[in-house]
Design a protein around this motif. Structure first.
Motif, PDB file in Angstrom:
ATOM      1  N   GLU A 282       0.781  -1.062   0.004  1.00 18.83           N
ATOM      2  CA  GLU A 282       0.014  -0.137  -0.050  1.00 18.83           C
ATOM      3  C   GLU A 282       0.909   1.132   0.249  1.00 18.83           C
ATOM      4  O   GLU A 282       1.987   1.317   0.579  1.00 18.83           O
ATOM      5  N   LEU A 283       0.346   2.311  -0.601  1.00 16.56           N
ATOM      6  CA  LEU A 283       0.941   3.558  -0.612  1.00 16.56           C
ATOM      7  C   LEU A 283       0.496   4.513   0.110  1.00 16.56           C
ATOM      8  O   LEU A 283      -0.798   4.310   0.497  1.00 16.56           O
ATOM      9  N   ASP A 284       1.140   5.362   0.989  1.00 11.48           N
ATOM     10  CA  ASP A 284       0.735   6.188   2.166  1.00 11.48           C
ATOM     11  C   ASP A 284       0.501   7.693   1.368  1.00 11.48           C
ATOM     12  O   ASP A 284       1.338   8.223   0.651  1.00 11.48           O
ATOM     13  N   ILE A 285      -0.932   7.935   1.564  1.00  7.03           N
ATOM     14  CA  ILE A 285      -1.378   9.453   0.885  1.00  7.03           C
ATOM     15  C   ILE A 285      -2.095  10.368   2.003  1.00  7.03           C
ATOM     16  O   ILE A 285      -3.005  10.852   1.669  1.00  7.03           O
ATOM     17  N   GLY A 286      -1.431  10.483   3.305  1.00  5.27           N
ATOM     18  CA  GLY A 286      -2.235  11.178   4.033  1.00  5.27           C
ATOM     19  C   GLY A 286      -3.020  10.578   5.092  1.00  5.27           C
ATOM     20  O   GLY A 286      -2.379   9.511   5.810  1.00  5.27           O
ATOM     21  N   GLU A 287      -4.356  10.802   4.872  1.00  8.95           N
ATOM     22  CA  GLU A 287      -5.399  10.071   5.656  1.00  8.95           C
ATOM     23  C   GLU A 287      -5.524   8.356   5.334  1.00  8.95           C
ATOM     24  O   GLU A 287      -6.252   7.993   6.110  1.00  8.95           O
ATOM     25  N   PHE A 288      -5.130   8.106   4.210  1.00 10.54           N
ATOM     26  CA  PHE A 288      -5.384   6.549   3.447  1.00 10.54           C
ATOM     27  C   PHE A 288      -4.294   5.974   3.248  1.00 10.54           C
ATOM     28  O   PHE A 288      -3.106   6.607   2.767  1.00 10.54           O
ATOM     29  N   PHE A 289      -4.214   4.739   2.957  1.00 15.48           N
ATOM     30  CA  PHE A 289      -3.432   3.993   2.149  1.00 15.48           C
ATOM     31  C   PHE A 289      -4.196   3.460   1.050  1.00 15.48           C
ATOM     32  O   PHE A 289      -5.357   3.224   1.187  1.00 15.48           O
ATOM     33  N   ILE A 290      -3.475   3.335  -0.135  1.00 14.67           N
ATOM     34  CA  ILE A 290      -3.948   3.155  -1.382  1.00 14.67           C
ATOM     35  C   ILE A 290      -3.308   1.829  -2.000  1.00 14.67           C
ATOM     36  O   ILE A 290      -1.933   1.609  -1.721  1.00 14.67           O
ATOM     37  N   ARG A 291      -3.810   1.240  -2.690  1.00 15.58           N
ATOM     38  CA  ARG A 291      -3.244   0.078  -3.638  1.00 15.58           C
ATOM     39  C   ARG A 291      -4.063  -0.086  -4.932  1.00 15.58           C
ATOM     40  O   ARG A 291      -5.177   0.144  -4.719  1.00 15.58           O
ATOM     41  N   GLY A 292      -3.433  -0.444  -5.849  1.00 16.56           N
ATOM     42  CA  GLY A 292      -4.140  -0.736  -7.280  1.00 16.56           C
ATOM     43  C   GLY A 292      -4.538  -2.143  -7.104  1.00 16.56           C
ATOM     44  O   GLY A 292      -3.706  -3.075  -6.940  1.00 16.56           O
ATOM     45  N   GLU A 293      -5.484  -2.603  -7.723  1.00 20.34           N
ATOM     46  CA  GLU A 293      -5.838  -4.130  -7.664  1.00 20.34           C
ATOM     47  C   GLU A 293      -7.113  -4.354  -8.797  1.00 20.34           C
ATOM     48  O   GLU A 293      -7.402  -3.325  -9.587  1.00 20.34           O
ATOM     49  N   CYS A 294      -7.188  -5.501  -9.259  1.00 17.46           N
ATOM     50  CA  CYS A 294      -8.336  -5.742 -10.225  1.00 17.46           C
ATOM     51  C   CYS A 294      -9.649  -6.356  -9.609  1.00 17.46           C
ATOM     52  O   CYS A 294      -9.468  -7.097  -8.646  1.00 17.46           O
ATOM     53  N   ARG A 295     -10.630  -6.081 -10.341  1.00 13.80           N
ATOM     54  CA  ARG A 295     -11.849  -6.777  -9.617  1.00 13.80           C
ATOM     55  C   ARG A 295     -12.650  -7.254 -10.784  1.00 13.80           C
ATOM     56  O   ARG A 295     -12.771  -6.639 -11.968  1.00 13.80           O
ATOM     57  N   GLU A 296     -13.362  -8.548 -10.590  1.00 13.39           N
ATOM     58  CA  GLU A 296     -13.980  -9.236 -11.740  1.00 13.39           C
ATOM     59  C   GLU A 296     -15.410  -8.646 -11.362  1.00 13.39           C
ATOM     60  O   GLU A 296     -15.910  -9.030 -10.362  1.00 13.39           O
TER      61      GLU A 296
ATOM     62  N   THR B 189      -8.670   3.562   5.144  1.00 13.96           N
ATOM     63  CA  THR B 189      -8.323   4.603   6.108  1.00 13.96           C
ATOM     64  C   THR B 189      -7.459   4.258   7.135  1.00 13.96           C
ATOM     65  O   THR B 189      -7.373   2.976   7.379  1.00 13.96           O
ATOM     66  N   LYS B 190      -6.725   5.198   7.644  1.00 12.29           N
ATOM     67  CA  LYS B 190      -5.489   4.729   8.431  1.00 12.29           C
ATOM     68  C   LYS B 190      -6.261   4.403  10.007  1.00 12.29           C
ATOM     69  O   LYS B 190      -7.386   4.769  10.306  1.00 12.29           O
ATOM     70  N   PRO B 191      -5.437   3.541  10.831  1.00 11.66           N
ATOM     71  CA  PRO B 191      -6.050   3.326  12.260  1.00 11.66           C
ATOM     72  C   PRO B 191      -5.925   4.311  12.796  1.00 11.66           C
ATOM     73  O   PRO B 191      -5.659   5.583  12.719  1.00 11.66           O
ATOM     74  N   PRO B 192      -7.252   4.395  13.743  1.00  8.64           N
ATOM     75  CA  PRO B 192      -7.881   2.947  14.033  1.00  8.64           C
ATOM     76  C   PRO B 192      -9.179   2.711  13.264  1.00  8.64           C
ATOM     77  O   PRO B 192      -9.767   1.492  13.385  1.00  8.64           O
ATOM     78  N   LEU B 193      -9.605   3.444  12.082  1.00  4.02           N
ATOM     79  CA  LEU B 193     -10.636   3.134  11.049  1.00  4.02           C
ATOM     80  C   LEU B 193     -10.044   2.033  10.141  1.00  4.02           C
ATOM     81  O   LEU B 193      -8.754   2.049   9.954  1.00  4.02           O
ATOM     82  N   LYS B 194     -10.764   1.281   9.648  1.00  2.00           N
ATOM     83  CA  LYS B 194     -10.592  -0.013   8.849  1.00  2.00           C
ATOM     84  C   LYS B 194     -11.343  -0.132   7.687  1.00  2.00           C
ATOM     85  O   LYS B 194     -11.543  -0.813   6.951  1.00  2.00           O
ATOM     86  N   HIS B 195     -12.130   1.042   7.403  1.00  2.00           N
ATOM     87  CA  HIS B 195     -13.157   1.147   6.207  1.00  2.00           C
ATOM     88  C   HIS B 195     -12.343   1.298   5.007  1.00  2.00           C
ATOM     89  O   HIS B 195     -11.056   1.903   4.801  1.00  2.00           O
ATOM     90  N   ILE B 196     -12.679   0.383   4.013  1.00  2.00           N
ATOM     91  CA  ILE B 196     -12.070   0.296   2.373  1.00  2.00           C
ATOM     92  C   ILE B 196     -13.185   0.651   1.537  1.00  2.00           C
ATOM     93  O   ILE B 196     -14.161   0.193   1.714  1.00  2.00           O
ATOM     94  N   THR B 197     -12.606   1.618   0.506  1.00  2.00           N
ATOM     95  CA  THR B 197     -13.421   1.737  -0.384  1.00  2.00           C
ATOM     96  C   THR B 197     -12.900   1.645  -1.687  1.00  2.00           C
ATOM     97  O   THR B 197     -11.492   1.512  -1.860  1.00  2.00           O
TER      98      THR B 197
END
Length: 76
Positions: A3-17, A30-38
């Motif tokens: 994951e790449l750190d961009i401030g308040e979030f970690f991001i990564r590229g991936e594939c979805r079918e 979102t960074k801890p303590p939040l665990k929400h992924i969009t």
């Protein structure tokens, strides 16, 4: 890719079918303590024939987003 750190979030590229076709998406966690992924589609209405192509496009977009943010794209 890690994951790449961009401030308040970690991001990564991936594939979805979706119904046998593949989308390139950026996953934002979102960074801890939040665990929400969009998930955000990299290019609207662009589909790939293979998961490898979609994953490569997503990773490239995640790196480009990280670079843009590092260069001040979100600074007011």
């Amino acid at each position: 890719m890690t994951e790449l750190d961009i401030g308040e979030f970690f991001i990564r590229g991936e594939c979805r079918e979706v119904r046998g076709e593949f989308q390139a998406v950026i996953a934002m966690r979102t960074k801890p303590p939040l665990k929400h992924i969009t998930f955000h589609q990299v290019e609207r209405d662009r589909w790939f024939k293979t998961p490898e192509d979609a994953a490569a496009a997503a990773k490239a977009s995640a790196r480009a987003l990280k670079q843009a943010i590092d260069q001040g794209a979100l600074d007011a």
